[in-house]
Scaffold this motif. Structure first.
Motif, PDB file in Angstrom:
ATOM      1  N   GLN A   1      42.309  36.716  36.395  1.00 47.98           N
ATOM      2  CA  GLN A   1      41.090  36.849  35.602  1.00 47.98           C
ATOM      3  C   GLN A   1      40.264  38.027  36.109  1.00 47.98           C
ATOM      4  O   GLN A   1      40.538  38.579  37.168  1.00 47.98           O
ATOM      5  N   ILE A   2      39.219  38.373  35.353  1.00 44.41           N
ATOM      6  CA  ILE A   2      38.453  39.568  35.689  1.00 44.41           C
ATOM      7  C   ILE A   2      37.940  39.525  37.122  1.00 44.41           C
ATOM      8  O   ILE A   2      38.103  40.480  37.887  1.00 44.41           O
ATOM      9  N   TYR A   3      37.339  38.405  37.521  1.00 39.38           N
ATOM     10  CA  TYR A   3      36.773  38.336  38.868  1.00 39.38           C
ATOM     11  C   TYR A   3      37.858  38.433  39.936  1.00 39.38           C
ATOM     12  O   TYR A   3      37.626  38.952  41.041  1.00 39.38           O
ATOM     13  N   GLN A   4      39.066  37.938  39.626  1.00 42.20           N
ATOM     14  CA  GLN A   4      40.184  38.048  40.575  1.00 42.20           C
ATOM     15  C   GLN A   4      40.679  39.488  40.664  1.00 42.20           C
ATOM     16  O   GLN A   4      41.020  39.976  41.745  1.00 42.20           O
ATOM     17  N   SER A   5      40.687  40.169  39.519  1.00 41.62           N
ATOM     18  CA  SER A   5      41.063  41.584  39.489  1.00 41.62           C
ATOM     19  C   SER A   5      40.064  42.425  40.286  1.00 41.62           C
ATOM     20  O   SER A   5      40.442  43.328  41.036  1.00 41.62           O
ATOM     21  N   ILE A   6      38.775  42.104  40.141  1.00 45.39           N
ATOM     22  CA  ILE A   6      37.737  42.820  40.895  1.00 45.39           C
ATOM     23  C   ILE A   6      37.955  42.639  42.399  1.00 45.39           C
ATOM     24  O   ILE A   6      37.909  43.601  43.167  1.00 45.39           O
ATOM     25  N   GLU A   7      38.204  41.388  42.798  1.00 43.48           N
ATOM     26  CA  GLU A   7      38.404  41.139  44.239  1.00 43.48           C
ATOM     27  C   GLU A   7      39.640  41.861  44.753  1.00 43.48           C
ATOM     28  O   GLU A   7      39.613  42.450  45.851  1.00 43.48           O
ATOM     29  N   ALA A   8      40.730  41.830  43.980  1.00 39.44           N
ATOM     30  CA  ALA A   8      41.954  42.525  44.403  1.00 39.44           C
ATOM     31  C   ALA A   8      41.698  44.025  44.546  1.00 39.44           C
ATOM     32  O   ALA A   8      42.175  44.663  45.495  1.00 39.44           O
ATOM     33  N   LEU A   9      40.941  44.578  43.609  1.00 41.38           N
ATOM     34  CA  LEU A   9      40.589  46.000  43.653  1.00 41.38           C
ATOM     35  C   LEU A   9      39.749  46.309  44.888  1.00 41.38           C
ATOM     36  O   LEU A   9      40.013  47.276  45.616  1.00 41.38           O
ATOM     37  N   ASP A  10      38.722  45.489  45.129  1.00 43.26           N
ATOM     38  CA  ASP A  10      37.876  45.689  46.307  1.00 43.26           C
ATOM     39  C   ASP A  10      38.693  45.574  47.592  1.00 43.26           C
ATOM     40  O   ASP A  10      38.526  46.365  48.531  1.00 43.26           O
ATOM     41  N   ARG A  11      39.574  44.578  47.646  1.00 46.75           N
ATOM     42  CA  ARG A  11      40.337  44.362  48.881  1.00 46.75           C
ATOM     43  C   ARG A  11      41.321  45.504  49.140  1.00 46.75           C
ATOM     44  O   ARG A  11      41.615  45.824  50.300  1.00 46.75           O
ATOM     45  N   LYS A  12      41.826  46.137  48.089  1.00 43.32           N
ATOM     46  CA  LYS A  12      42.643  47.343  48.281  1.00 43.32           C
ATOM     47  C   LYS A  12      41.820  48.405  49.016  1.00 43.32           C
ATOM     48  O   LYS A  12      42.297  49.052  49.952  1.00 43.32           O
TER      49      LYS A  12
END
Length: 297
Positions: free
Chosen positions: A204-215
């Motif tokens: 989901q969007i919030y999971q995509s945001i977290e994955a992006l930030d964690r990269k």
């Protein structure tokens, strides 16, 4: 004597010193000391109701007994700045107590020819430095007459300029009596931020945001400034303190290359992550927060 007032207190954080002190104490008590003593930290600068608990994880890593100077690198949100600027104040006011600016370090920085002065209006309009002052005051309160601050407003720097300022600040990072605070929020997501990246394979969007930030966080932990620049180019992640982070990475890189570590190793670690809201559709928005500490091992 020019004193910068606490212009964002009351709306961004409590303007009651006692109440604010209790709030900060609670957040600090709930955070673990796991990666200290910090020589530098990365921490957010939003309203404390959103990021105060996350921010505490960075401040918990500080050993106040050794710190004599606190450099604060904050991004410029309101004025276009091609380099870095110093305050025209001599003190910064907080609801806890006033923080004194280090005039000697300011003179050293000005002598490089690469720093300008911001006027008081620009200084008081900007929140990225101010939001760290109460936390600094709280952590250092047992030594409040024994330390100074060095606020630096960081503009939209090219990679070459980040390297220049990193070289200038490297010797201060090498000194264990100094602490560098880097002020940055992470992804600003939503149509109001003109950034709606969503990699559906990440969830989901919030999971995509977290994955992006964690990269991005993983790359910052490698202390590789060029890799961080490439990450920002690839994804356009709206990390508002990307230039202060870039300066810190360049300072660390300069010390590593120039043999200024005296056999020590640098270790950057992210300790906490949070989002202001869990975005599930395109009409949502959120800001991400992350706290990290850099130690010399």
């Amino acid at each position: 004597m020019a004193v910068r007032r606490a212009s964002h207190s009351g709306s961004w954080y409590s303007d009651s010193g006692k109440e604010l002190g209790r709030q900060l104490e609670g957040w600090l008590s709930a955070a673990d000391l796991s990666h200290g003593p910090a020589r530098a930290i990365i921490a957010p600068h939003a309203g404390y109701q959103y990021c105060g608990a996350c921010e505490a994880y960075a401040y918990r890593q500080i050993s106040p007994v050794v710190v004599q100077r606190v450099f604060i690198l904050g991004p410029s949100h309101h004025v276009r700045l091609a380099g870095c600027a110093l305050s025209s104040a001599t003190k910064y006011r907080t609801p806890l107590y006033d923080l004194k600016i280090d005039s000697q370090i300011y003179s050293e920085l000005e002598s490089t020819g690469h720093f300008e002065r911001m006027n008081m209006t620009v200084d008081e309009d900007e929140h990225s430095i101010e939001m760290h002052l109460p936390y600094i005051a709280k952590v250092m309160e047992d030594y409040k007459d024994k330390f100074t601050i060095v606020p630096i407003l960081v503009g939209s720097l090219s990679p070459e300029k980040e390297a220049l300022y990193g070289r200038i600040l490297a010797k201060y990072l090498a000194d264990p009596q100094n602490l560098i605070v880097v002020s940055s929020d992470f992804c600003h997501w939503g149509q109001r931020f003109r950034y709606t990246f969503h990699e559906r394979s990440w969830g989901q969007i919030y999971q995509s945001i977290e994955a992006l930030d964690r990269k991005g966080m993983d790359i910052i932990e490698t202390l590789n400034p060029s890799a961080f620049t490439e990450y920002l180019k690839k994804y356009g992640n709206t990390i508002c303190g990307r230039h202060p982070i870039g300066v810190l990475l360049q300072a660390a890189s300069h010390l590593t290359k120039e043999g200024g570590l005296n056999g020590q190793k640098l270790s950057m670690k992210f300790l906490q992550y949070a989002q202001s809201n869990q975005c599930c559709n395109m009409s949502d928005s959120s800001v991400s927060y992350a706290s990290a500490a850099l130690v010399f091992e």
